[in-house]
Write a protein that holds these residues in place. Sequence first.
Motif, PDB file in Angstrom:
ATOM      1  N   ALA A 166      64.408  33.085  44.020  1.00 11.37           N
ATOM      2  CA  ALA A 166      63.826  31.788  43.624  1.00 11.37           C
ATOM      3  C   ALA A 166      63.920  30.737  44.854  1.00 11.37           C
ATOM      4  O   ALA A 166      62.803  30.115  45.398  1.00 11.37           O
ATOM      5  N   HIS A 167      65.234  30.833  45.495  1.00 11.74           N
ATOM      6  CA  HIS A 167      65.318  29.931  46.848  1.00 11.74           C
ATOM      7  C   HIS A 167      64.228  30.154  47.886  1.00 11.74           C
ATOM      8  O   HIS A 167      63.690  29.486  48.516  1.00 11.74           O
ATOM      9  N   LEU A 168      63.955  31.627  48.064  1.00  9.45           N
ATOM     10  CA  LEU A 168      63.231  31.936  49.320  1.00  9.45           C
ATOM     11  C   LEU A 168      61.793  32.278  49.047  1.00  9.45           C
ATOM     12  O   LEU A 168      61.348  32.883  50.023  1.00  9.45           O
ATOM     13  N   SER A 169      61.274  32.127  47.958  1.00 13.42           N
ATOM     14  CA  SER A 169      60.010  32.297  47.620  1.00 13.42           C
ATOM     15  C   SER A 169      59.434  31.140  47.015  1.00 13.42           C
ATOM     16  O   SER A 169      60.058  30.065  46.625  1.00 13.42           O
ATOM     17  N   ASN A 170      57.818  31.029  47.006  1.00 17.71           N
ATOM     18  CA  ASN A 170      57.053  29.896  46.571  1.00 17.71           C
ATOM     19  C   ASN A 170      56.877  30.034  45.043  1.00 17.71           C
ATOM     20  O   ASN A 170      56.898  29.292  44.132  1.00 17.71           O
ATOM     21  N   GLN A 171      56.927  31.328  44.561  1.00 14.16           N
ATOM     22  CA  GLN A 171      57.198  31.791  43.011  1.00 14.16           C
ATOM     23  C   GLN A 171      57.874  33.208  42.844  1.00 14.16           C
ATOM     24  O   GLN A 171      57.730  34.159  43.608  1.00 14.16           O
ATOM     25  N   ALA A 172      58.862  32.966  41.914  1.00 11.99           N
ATOM     26  CA  ALA A 172      59.624  34.307  41.709  1.00 11.99           C
ATOM     27  C   ALA A 172      59.449  34.686  40.140  1.00 11.99           C
ATOM     28  O   ALA A 172      59.198  33.767  39.291  1.00 11.99           O
ATOM     29  N   ILE A 173      59.117  35.829  40.006  1.00 16.12           N
ATOM     30  CA  ILE A 173      58.738  36.483  38.845  1.00 16.12           C
ATOM     31  C   ILE A 173      59.980  37.473  38.216  1.00 16.12           C
ATOM     32  O   ILE A 173      60.001  38.414  39.048  1.00 16.12           O
ATOM     33  N   PHE A 174      60.768  37.169  37.316  1.00 15.84           N
ATOM     34  CA  PHE A 174      61.826  38.286  36.925  1.00 15.84           C
ATOM     35  C   PHE A 174      61.295  39.241  35.734  1.00 15.84           C
ATOM     36  O   PHE A 174      60.753  38.570  35.004  1.00 15.84           O
ATOM     37  N   THR A 175      61.713  40.282  36.182  1.00 15.79           N
ATOM     38  CA  THR A 175      61.150  41.323  35.168  1.00 15.79           C
ATOM     39  C   THR A 175      62.323  42.607  34.960  1.00 15.79           C
ATOM     40  O   THR A 175      63.169  42.419  35.521  1.00 15.79           O
TER      41      THR A 175
END
Length: 488
Positions: A392-401
């Motif tokens: 989350a900190h190093l991305s513009n969008q984080a998708i957890f799966t």
Amino acid sequence: MKNLQDILYKVAIKQVFGNTNIEVNELVFDSRKVGKGDVFIAQKGVNVDGHLYVDKAIALGAKAIICEGFSFDRKEGVTYVRVSDANEALAIMASNFYENPSTKFPIVGVTGTNGKTTIASLLYQLFTKAGYKVGLLSTVKILVGDKEYKATHTTPDSVTINSYLDMMLEAGVEYCFMEVSSHGIHQKRTEGLSFAGGIFTNLSHDHLDYHKDFAEYRNVKKKFFDELPKSAFALTNIDDKNGSFMLQNTQAKKYSYALKTMADFKVKILEKQLSGTLISIDNTEVWTKLIGVFNIYNLTAIIATAELLGLEKLEILTIVSQLESVNGRFEYVISDDGVTAIVDYAHTPDALKNVLETINDIRTNNEKVITVVGCGGDRDKTKRPRMAHIAAHLSNQAIFTSDNPRTEDPQSILDEMEAGISPEHYNKTLTIINRQQAIKTACKLSDAGDIILIAGKGHESYQEINGVRTHFKDLEEVTNCFNQLKKK
């Protein structure tokens, strides 16, 4: 057929009942695979105690039992050998059974948290391109020359290791490069092997579901170097705070490599692009297809190892410029409209951070970074919130799966990941249990020039849910997504 007495050479024996001067067929530690005339080694595993299956092994034809105690009735006509450590005994016996193939050609072991597969695989590439016949024992695959076999563990059991080394010897292999995991060291799978060299990559948070704490994890890695012979070399990443610790008690010749500090082998990064990296070593500039600071550490270890094994520096650097990235390690595909999808095995907090920092270092900041990531089930739970925080900190969008949930509830894993998200990052995270759907969503959210990172599974060609493995490959999924979007 082998003589049991010969196979037991150098094993720490406590007690013997019966005759050890007998001919036996195979060494077996799985009672289901015992055949007539075999030796059954009763190991105390993490989940199963082999001593409970001694009677079954004898019923199937075992004529000798190697064990740590007698929790069963001894039978007439069967030889029983009590040892102090069945895991260690199995490893030494396996080496003896195959007539110690590790002493007959150089084997280099690679250990550390991240980089083992890349270093071992690229050393295989380099020495093959240099004209040698090479063996590889890795997470991704096992290679005997150009013949490939499926890998099931980072470090296989000791019987499997020695059987492959024996095959390599028969095939005329001149060098072998081998990943050495903390599990493999702790379970004594590498006991009895003779290593020509050992490489330490780095140490970070991993496998704390198995090891009691970080100190034990670190000490297990160190044990590998403690046991190297005087004739071997010990090569360590001195930029890692644990690098010098690994060498404290080794008898091997000590060497270091680094990017930041003084070392025996030092590389400087001159230029970084998505297509590769320009480096300098000993005032010689070399272009490599490898990307990221973490990969340049791997490359430095490869250059150092090749030189320590006797290859000429000019030949090494010439081949280095030709080396291809390893399957599932920063492997990428670009869509027709310029979206780059990167697939990487990063499954630890440190590895994920390294990959995302590499992407952010190369990008122009005009594009989004979308990360798809999960955490494996039945594994170290403490890294889950950390992985989510980093994504989350190093991305513009984080998708957890889902990664490989195994026997755990996928939603519970995701709940534990979400606990690591800071409030300021809530609005740029999504949770999608289905990994295929998560990858599709990342593709739909991307625009021309954006970068999608799909982390955690890398080279794996399956997803394991409720103990069942079904075909699933991240690179295939994202390529299909790109093709489908192109048709619309």
